[in-house]
Design a protein around this motif. Structure first.
Motif, PDB file in Angstrom:
ATOM      1  N   LEU A 347       0.992  -1.175  -0.227  1.00 23.97           N
ATOM      2  CA  LEU A 347      -0.075  -0.145  -0.123  1.00 23.97           C
ATOM      3  C   LEU A 347       0.863   1.098  -0.023  1.00 23.97           C
ATOM      4  CD1 LEU A 347      -2.864  -0.777   2.346  1.00 23.97           C
ATOM      5  CD2 LEU A 347      -3.284  -0.120   0.117  1.00 23.97           C
ATOM      6  N   ALA A 348       0.417   2.185  -0.891  1.00 26.55           N
ATOM      7  CA  ALA A 348       1.128   3.597  -0.536  1.00 26.55           C
ATOM      8  C   ALA A 348       0.753   4.312   0.875  1.00 26.55           C
ATOM      9  CB  ALA A 348       0.593   4.581  -1.891  1.00 26.55           C
ATOM     10  N   PRO A 349       1.540   5.297   0.997  1.00 27.05           N
ATOM     11  CA  PRO A 349       1.223   5.997   2.414  1.00 27.05           C
ATOM     12  C   PRO A 349      -0.132   6.445   2.299  1.00 27.05           C
ATOM     13  CG  PRO A 349       3.459   6.517   1.770  1.00 27.05           C
ATOM     14  CD  PRO A 349       2.863   5.495   0.459  1.00 27.05           C
ATOM     15  N   GLY A 350      -1.015   6.101   3.337  1.00 27.77           N
ATOM     16  CA  GLY A 350      -2.518   6.466   3.280  1.00 27.77           C
ATOM     17  C   GLY A 350      -3.264   5.468   2.481  1.00 27.77           C
ATOM     18  N   GLY A 351      -2.812   4.532   1.985  1.00 30.75           N
ATOM     19  CA  GLY A 351      -3.691   3.631   1.372  1.00 30.75           C
ATOM     20  C   GLY A 351      -4.539   2.783   2.461  1.00 30.75           C
ATOM     21  N   VAL A 352      -5.594   2.235   1.740  1.00 36.08           N
ATOM     22  CA  VAL A 352      -6.609   1.670   2.321  1.00 36.08           C
ATOM     23  C   VAL A 352      -6.655   0.138   2.204  1.00 36.08           C
ATOM     24  CG1 VAL A 352      -8.525   2.163   0.841  1.00 36.08           C
ATOM     25  CG2 VAL A 352      -9.155   1.718   3.301  1.00 36.08           C
ATOM     26  N   TRP A 353      -6.896  -0.613   3.215  1.00 32.22           N
ATOM     27  CA  TRP A 353      -7.200  -1.903   3.014  1.00 32.22           C
ATOM     28  C   TRP A 353      -8.720  -2.173   3.618  1.00 32.22           C
ATOM     29  CZ3 TRP A 353      -5.839  -5.513   7.818  1.00 32.22           C
ATOM     30  CH2 TRP A 353      -6.190  -7.115   7.393  1.00 32.22           C
ATOM     31  N   ILE A 354      -9.426  -2.660   2.782  1.00 32.46           N
ATOM     32  CA  ILE A 354     -10.919  -3.161   3.106  1.00 32.46           C
ATOM     33  C   ILE A 354     -11.105  -4.651   3.192  1.00 32.46           C
ATOM     34  CG2 ILE A 354     -13.224  -2.425   2.553  1.00 32.46           C
ATOM     35  CD1 ILE A 354     -12.162   0.051   0.844  1.00 32.46           C
ATOM     36  N   ASN A 355     -11.763  -4.996   4.282  1.00 32.38           N
ATOM     37  CA  ASN A 355     -11.898  -6.432   4.558  1.00 32.38           C
ATOM     38  C   ASN A 355     -13.140  -6.783   4.911  1.00 32.38           C
ATOM     39  OD1 ASN A 355     -10.622  -9.167   5.115  1.00 32.38           O
ATOM     40  ND2 ASN A 355     -11.654  -8.696   7.133  1.00 32.38           N
ATOM     41  N   LEU A 356     -13.537  -8.008   4.235  1.00 32.87           N
ATOM     42  CA  LEU A 356     -14.935  -8.442   4.720  1.00 32.87           C
ATOM     43  C   LEU A 356     -14.607 -10.090   4.922  1.00 32.87           C
ATOM     44  CD1 LEU A 356     -18.503  -7.535   3.954  1.00 32.87           C
ATOM     45  CD2 LEU A 356     -17.880 -10.001   3.707  1.00 32.87           C
ATOM     46  N   PHE A 417     -16.278  -6.902   9.032  1.00 29.31           N
ATOM     47  CA  PHE A 417     -15.997  -5.944   7.928  1.00 29.31           C
ATOM     48  C   PHE A 417     -15.387  -4.804   8.698  1.00 29.31           C
ATOM     49  CE2 PHE A 417     -16.940  -1.937   6.148  1.00 29.31           C
ATOM     50  CZ  PHE A 417     -16.623  -2.025   4.812  1.00 29.31           C
ATOM     51  N   TRP A 418     -14.011  -4.063   8.135  1.00 36.26           N
ATOM     52  CA  TRP A 418     -13.532  -3.107   8.604  1.00 36.26           C
ATOM     53  C   TRP A 418     -12.907  -2.478   7.374  1.00 36.26           C
ATOM     54  CZ3 TRP A 418     -11.445  -7.763  10.550  1.00 36.26           C
ATOM     55  CH2 TRP A 418     -10.198  -8.209   9.862  1.00 36.26           C
ATOM     56  N   THR A 419     -12.309  -1.168   7.670  1.00 43.11           N
ATOM     57  CA  THR A 419     -11.621  -0.435   6.939  1.00 43.11           C
ATOM     58  C   THR A 419     -10.347   0.096   7.675  1.00 43.11           C
ATOM     59  OG1 THR A 419     -13.525   0.866   5.831  1.00 43.11           O
ATOM     60  CG2 THR A 419     -11.350   2.182   5.616  1.00 43.11           C
ATOM     61  N   ALA A 420      -9.138  -0.285   7.043  1.00 44.64           N
ATOM     62  CA  ALA A 420      -7.923   0.144   7.721  1.00 44.64           C
ATOM     63  C   ALA A 420      -7.089   0.790   6.748  1.00 44.64           C
ATOM     64  CB  ALA A 420      -7.318  -1.382   8.132  1.00 44.64           C
ATOM     65  N   THR A 421      -6.502   1.900   7.387  1.00 40.87           N
ATOM     66  CA  THR A 421      -5.537   2.786   6.672  1.00 40.87           C
ATOM     67  C   THR A 421      -4.282   2.790   7.129  1.00 40.87           C
ATOM     68  OG1 THR A 421      -7.459   4.662   6.848  1.00 40.87           O
ATOM     69  CG2 THR A 421      -5.104   5.198   6.029  1.00 40.87           C
ATOM     70  N   LYS A 422      -3.362   2.672   6.132  1.00 42.14           N
ATOM     71  CA  LYS A 422      -1.873   2.465   6.445  1.00 42.14           C
ATOM     72  C   LYS A 422      -1.269   3.919   6.864  1.00 42.14           C
ATOM     73  CE  LYS A 422       2.610   1.597   4.201  1.00 42.14           C
ATOM     74  NZ  LYS A 422       3.022   1.192   2.935  1.00 42.14           N
ATOM     75  N   ILE A 423      -0.719   3.747   8.223  1.00 46.60           N
ATOM     76  CA  ILE A 423      -0.565   5.044   9.078  1.00 46.60           C
ATOM     77  C   ILE A 423       1.031   5.083   9.240  1.00 46.60           C
ATOM     78  CG2 ILE A 423      -2.723   5.463   9.944  1.00 46.60           C
ATOM     79  CD1 ILE A 423      -1.331   4.089  12.548  1.00 46.60           C
ATOM     80  N   VAL A 424       1.670   3.914   8.945  1.00 40.38           N
ATOM     81  CA  VAL A 424       3.171   3.748   9.483  1.00 40.38           C
ATOM     82  C   VAL A 424       3.733   3.086   8.015  1.00 40.38           C
ATOM     83  CG1 VAL A 424       3.326   4.506  11.821  1.00 40.38           C
ATOM     84  CG2 VAL A 424       3.325   2.225  11.130  1.00 40.38           C
TER      85      VAL A 424
END
Length: 424
Positions: A347-356, A417-424
């Motif tokens: 993921l790029a910085p600030g990219g999002v991982w969406i899981n279900l 279900f969740w949305t996860a943002t790459k922060i580091v």
């Protein structure tokens, strides 16, 4: 990455065995149905007459016809399996000779028919990404010989179960009947994706890259491309890849094909419609993606293709993706730590991982001595936070998976279900 001769040969053999499974679907399924027909003549004649009076024999005969219809469709899927750069000969055995899709650089072999480009990666190991716990099966030739005099592969029940699952996946991804189940899973994920990029004009979505690992038959990835994003699906199972390639690249009309995915079990049926009803596919024309859409499917193992660290090789995916969408996928891992680490890395910085999905750990209690890390939901989320994700928008989605809506039995997953943002 370079492939040694043993890996190339393993791949050739496995692909030929998958094709042989497709080819032998009809005799295998008809044999199982014929057992029911024979059983009628084992019971007392007065019992047999009662069964005949309520139409049981007719239902068995109608099942034969449905199996023949399925077989005709499945033969079309393997008529020209070019995505693997191989041409199976008679009875599922490959022709010898050069197969550039595997023996040269497969990352650069693509097929751009309609809107779906297929890129073939090396596939080492044979567990599929359907949401049925599956372990690799051993190849075993039978005593029978094909038209060329060579021994033919004899599919196992495990092989046929994967093929039957593929038929049900076609319902889930590409039929009107599958819409309700499909929407329960795909719509929340697509909504979260659009929300995450809500500040991006729709015309600029094509500049944002979305990866869908475990893409199955490709509908979620197709839907995301249809929203305007650049989307790539990744799938490992030859069964899924053959079916998705055909649906995306060889289908010319809505409702072009009719299949009978529920004819393989007579249990838990309210009536004969639950067994014999036809399902028409596809519900939309896959070629209807807008002109200029960026949509591809990559065949191969998720960890092998996307797992390279920066500087490891020319194909490193580090920081190359703006979003990763995992639907019924993360529990296919042997080591969930590595799955999450790869998702975070690419993921790029600030990219999002969406899981279900649930946590039906596919390698639990496997018989192949493979590792299996089996975490609870809370442990998975704690691990994700430790790796560098900020999790939000958490909820539970109750959903079935390749369910027969007219069966008396159904399994409901309480999917996370969740949305996860790459922060580091």
């Amino acid at each position: 990455m370079p492939f040694n001769q043993a890996e190339i040969e393993e791949e050739r053999v496995h692909f030929a065995n998958v094709v042989a499974t497709f080819q032998q679907y009809a005799p295998y399924a008809l044999n199982a149905n014929n057992r029911r027909r024979k059983d009628i003549y084992i019971i007392p004649i007065e019992d047999r007459e009662l069964l005949e009076s309520i139409g049981y024999k007719e239902r068995i005969s109608a099942t034969d016809n449905a199996i023949f219809a399925n077989a005709e469709f499945l033969q079309q899927l393997i008529a020209n399996p070019e995505i693997f750069g191989q041409e199976p000969g008679p009875d599922g055995q490959e022709e010898t000779g050069d197969h550039p899709g595997l023996s040269r650089d497969p990352r650069r072999r693509s097929h751009d028919h309609n809107h779906a480009g297929f890129v073939v990666e090396h596939m080492h190991g044979h567990v599929t990404h359907s949401h049925v716990r599956e372990f690799p099966s051993e190849a075993r030739p039978s005593g029978d010989k094909g038209r060329d005099g060579k021994r033919r592969y004899k599919p196992t029940e495990h092989d046929m179960d994967k093929l039957r699952s593929t038929l049900k996946q076609l319902v889930r991804d590409w039929s009107e009947e599958g819409r309700e189940e499909r929407d329960l899973c795909y719509e929340p994920m697509k909504e979260a994706l659009v929300q995450h990029f809500s500040d991006i004009p729709e015309a600029e979505r094509r500049n944002f890259r979305v990866l869908v690992p475990g893409a199955g038959l490709g509908r979620l990835a197709w839907d995301i491309a249809n929203l305007g994003f650049a989307c790539q699906g990744n799938e490992f199972s030859h069964y899924m890849l053959l079916a998705s390639f055909y649906m995306l690249n060889r289908t010319d009309a809505v409702n072009q094909h009719t299949i009978y995915p529920y004819v393989h079990s007579f249990s838990n049926l309210q009536n004969k419609e639950g067994l014999l009803r036809p399902i028409r596919i596809p519900d939309i024309l896959p070629a209807s993606l807008p002109l200029g859409s960026d949509f591809s499917l990559v065949a191969g193992d998720f960890e092998e293709i996307y797992g390279a660290e920066e500087g490891d090789d020319a194909e490193s995916q580090v920081g190359q993706w703006d979003a990763v969408m995992t639907c019924f996928f993360i529990d296919t891992s042997k080591n969930i730590v590595n799955y999450l680490r790869i998702i975070h890395r690419i993921l790029a910085p600030g990219g999002v991982w969406i899981n279900l999905g649930p946590l039906l750990w596919h390698w639990e209690n496997n018989s192949t001595n493979d590792p299996s890390i089996e975490l609870t939901l809370e442990e998975v989320k704690a691990l994700a936070r430790n790796i560098g994700f900020e999790i939000s928008n958490e909820r539970t989605v109750d959903t079935t998976y390749t369910n027969n809506a007219q069966s008396m039995l159904g399994y409901v997953y309480h999917a996370a279900f969740w949305t996860a943002t790459k922060i580091v």
